[in-house]
Motif scaffolding. Structure first.
Motif, PDB file in Angstrom:
ATOM      1  N   UNK A  21       0.282  16.826  37.665  1.00 55.10           N
ATOM      2  CA  UNK A  21       0.157  16.615  39.111  1.00 55.10           C
ATOM      3  C   UNK A  21       0.898  17.662  39.939  1.00 55.10           C
ATOM      4  N   UNK A  22       1.910  18.297  39.354  1.00 56.39           N
ATOM      5  CA  UNK A  22       2.681  19.324  40.061  1.00 56.39           C
ATOM      6  C   UNK A  22       2.136  20.729  39.833  1.00 56.39           C
ATOM      7  N   UNK A  23       1.182  20.860  38.915  1.00 61.69           N
ATOM      8  CA  UNK A  23       0.569  22.164  38.587  1.00 61.69           C
ATOM      9  C   UNK A  23       1.614  23.194  38.159  1.00 61.69           C
ATOM     10  N   UNK A  24       2.587  22.719  37.386  1.00 61.15           N
ATOM     11  CA  UNK A  24       3.673  23.595  36.935  1.00 61.15           C
ATOM     12  C   UNK A  24       3.761  23.699  35.405  1.00 61.15           C
ATOM     13  N   UNK A  25       3.128  22.786  34.693  1.00 63.63           N
ATOM     14  CA  UNK A  25       3.242  22.761  33.235  1.00 63.63           C
ATOM     15  C   UNK A  25       2.700  24.047  32.615  1.00 63.63           C
ATOM     16  N   UNK A  26       3.320  24.445  31.521  1.00 60.60           N
ATOM     17  CA  UNK A  26       2.929  25.684  30.834  1.00 60.60           C
ATOM     18  C   UNK A  26       1.614  25.530  30.083  1.00 60.60           C
ATOM     19  N   UNK A  27       0.881  26.608  29.999  1.00 58.05           N
ATOM     20  CA  UNK A  27      -0.309  26.662  29.168  1.00 58.05           C
ATOM     21  C   UNK A  27       0.076  27.066  27.752  1.00 58.05           C
ATOM     22  N   UNK A  28      -0.861  26.883  26.836  1.00 51.73           N
ATOM     23  CA  UNK A  28      -0.646  27.281  25.448  1.00 51.73           C
ATOM     24  C   UNK A  28      -0.294  28.764  25.338  1.00 51.73           C
ATOM     25  N   UNK A  29      -1.037  29.616  26.033  1.00 55.50           N
ATOM     26  CA  UNK A  29      -0.800  31.062  25.937  1.00 55.50           C
ATOM     27  C   UNK A  29       0.569  31.442  26.487  1.00 55.50           C
ATOM     28  N   UNK A  30       1.026  30.766  27.518  1.00 53.82           N
ATOM     29  CA  UNK A  30       2.353  31.047  28.068  1.00 53.82           C
ATOM     30  C   UNK A  30       3.438  30.691  27.050  1.00 53.82           C
ATOM     31  N   UNK A  31       3.277  29.543  26.412  1.00 55.70           N
ATOM     32  CA  UNK A  31       4.279  29.116  25.428  1.00 55.70           C
ATOM     33  C   UNK A  31       4.244  30.018  24.192  1.00 55.70           C
ATOM     34  N   UNK A  32       3.033  30.356  23.741  1.00 54.90           N
ATOM     35  CA  UNK A  32       2.918  31.227  22.565  1.00 54.90           C
ATOM     36  C   UNK A  32       3.550  32.588  22.834  1.00 54.90           C
ATOM     37  N   UNK A  33       3.327  33.134  24.011  1.00 59.83           N
ATOM     38  CA  UNK A  33       3.870  34.445  24.350  1.00 59.83           C
ATOM     39  C   UNK A  33       5.387  34.452  24.288  1.00 59.83           C
ATOM     40  N   UNK A  34       6.022  33.470  24.905  1.00 58.43           N
ATOM     41  CA  UNK A  34       7.490  33.501  24.956  1.00 58.43           C
ATOM     42  C   UNK A  34       8.132  33.118  23.625  1.00 58.43           C
ATOM     43  N   UNK A  35       7.520  32.174  22.884  1.00 57.50           N
ATOM     44  CA  UNK A  35       8.114  31.782  21.603  1.00 57.50           C
ATOM     45  C   UNK A  35       7.959  32.885  20.565  1.00 57.50           C
ATOM     46  N   UNK A  36       6.813  33.553  20.556  1.00 61.13           N
ATOM     47  CA  UNK A  36       6.635  34.646  19.604  1.00 61.13           C
ATOM     48  C   UNK A  36       7.435  35.878  20.009  1.00 61.13           C
ATOM     49  N   UNK A  37       7.650  36.081  21.301  1.00 65.42           N
ATOM     50  CA  UNK A  37       8.560  37.146  21.747  1.00 65.42           C
ATOM     51  C   UNK A  37       9.970  36.873  21.233  1.00 65.42           C
ATOM     52  N   UNK A  38      10.391  35.606  21.309  1.00 63.30           N
ATOM     53  CA  UNK A  38      11.716  35.236  20.809  1.00 63.30           C
ATOM     54  C   UNK A  38      11.809  35.459  19.306  1.00 63.30           C
ATOM     55  N   UNK A  39      10.759  35.076  18.582  1.00 71.03           N
ATOM     56  CA  UNK A  39      10.721  35.300  17.135  1.00 71.03           C
ATOM     57  C   UNK A  39      10.828  36.785  16.812  1.00 71.03           C
ATOM     58  N   UNK A  40      10.061  37.599  17.507  1.00 72.37           N
ATOM     59  CA  UNK A  40      10.104  39.044  17.277  1.00 72.37           C
ATOM     60  C   UNK A  40      11.472  39.624  17.606  1.00 72.37           C
ATOM     61  N   UNK A  41      12.111  39.108  18.656  1.00 70.47           N
ATOM     62  CA  UNK A  41      13.446  39.567  19.036  1.00 70.47           C
ATOM     63  C   UNK A  41      14.453  39.267  17.933  1.00 70.47           C
ATOM     64  N   UNK A  42      14.384  38.068  17.375  1.00 68.23           N
ATOM     65  CA  UNK A  42      15.301  37.706  16.297  1.00 68.23           C
ATOM     66  C   UNK A  42      15.112  38.602  15.081  1.00 68.23           C
ATOM     67  N   UNK A  43      13.869  38.865  14.740  1.00 71.30           N
ATOM     68  CA  UNK A  43      13.587  39.721  13.588  1.00 71.30           C
ATOM     69  C   UNK A  43      14.067  41.140  13.850  1.00 71.30           C
ATOM     70  N   UNK A  44      13.785  41.676  15.020  1.00 71.87           N
ATOM     71  CA  UNK A  44      14.202  43.043  15.332  1.00 71.87           C
ATOM     72  C   UNK A  44      15.719  43.170  15.323  1.00 71.87           C
TER      73      UNK A  44
END
Length: 261
Positions: free
Chosen positions: A167-190
């Motif tokens: 109802x607030x039109x603020x919830x994240x989409x799948x692609x938004x969550x995938x982008x940030x979580x996989x960025x975090x994963x890549x950061x940890x590996x690097x």
């Protein structure tokens, strides 16, 4: 062939072999990341939506984090990660205390946060399910949960359905969550590759962990909900990710057995 020449050839062969082994060791870029969901929280026990909203661990949540810490004792971790959520930090602190780790630093990455559920944050889980399940073709919550537990409901449409009906039109989409979580994963590996680290321990949240691995494996286990403190084990090698374990409770069970002896 003279004996002295034979000795020289043998020595050169040994040296070449040793150099080869040394280079192979230096070039080994394997990094293993043990991702665990946080322990049970107050919101979990009240069956409330908990994305970016936060609440502390319950006594049960602390106990399961202790079991996990005991079960992970045999692994030498080089570094530790959570998001900025208190429940993740608290879980990590309990684990490290149980493992006997001292003088540690917990690295925070906002990308490890749970999915943001917008206007549903802090509300009843029953409400968010009731509102979103119809978009997914379900007529009852029982059929929805049965398919989710069986791994028949993919995580992408689940997250996108919530974003669509928020109802607030603020919830994240799948692609938004995938982008940030996989960025975090890549950061940890690097970071691990840069620092010569091999084993990483990270605490995150259930649905965001599912999104993170959603396109890194074909296993149906990727779609099943993750229980508190269960582990997703990821190996990085030669530029590729491999998901070794999904939702493993083996470490919890091992620690519980050891502590209850």
């Amino acid at each position: 062939m003279k004996l002295s020449k034979l000795i020289i050839i043998v020595l050169l062969s040994i040296t070449t072999a040793l150099v080869g082994c040394s280079n192979q060791s230096k070039n080994d870029d394997t990094v293993t990341i043990y991702f665990a969901r946080h322990g049970q929280t107050l919101f979990n026990s009240f069956d409330l939506v908990q994305g970016w909203a936060d609440s502390p661990l319950t006594e049960q949540g602390i106990d399961v984090a202790r079991y996990l810490g005991e079960g992970l004792k045999d692994i030498k971790f080089d570094t530790y990660y959570t998001s900025d959520a208190g429940r993740q930090r608290q879980t990590m602190q309990v684990i490290l205390k149980q493992m006997g780790v001292k003088n540690y630093t917990i690295n925070e990455l906002q990308g490890l946060r749970e999915v943001f559920y917008g206007g549903y944050e802090g509300g009843a889980n029953a409400k968010i399910v009731a509102d979103s399940m119809h978009l997914l073709g379900y007529k009852t919550s029982n059929s929805y949960f049965n398919d989710y537990k069986a791994g028949k409901l993919a995580i992408a449409p689940m997250v996108d359905a919530i974003a669509k009906i928020d109802p607030k039109h603020l919830a994240e989409t799948y692609l938004q969550v995938k982008s940030r979580t996989q960025d975090a994963l890549n950061t940890m590996v690097q970071n691990a590759l840069n620092n010569g680290e091999k084993n990483v321990l990270a605490i995150s949240s259930g649905m965001s962990m599912q999104v993170m691995i959603s396109d890194l494996t074909d296993s149906i286990e990727r779609n099943k909900p993750l229980s508190n403190a269960t582990v997703v084990k990821i190996t990085y090698k030669n530029g590729q990710y491999h998901i070794d374990e999904i939702g493993s409770s083996n470490y919890i069970n091992k620690g519980k057995n050891l502590l209850n002896k």
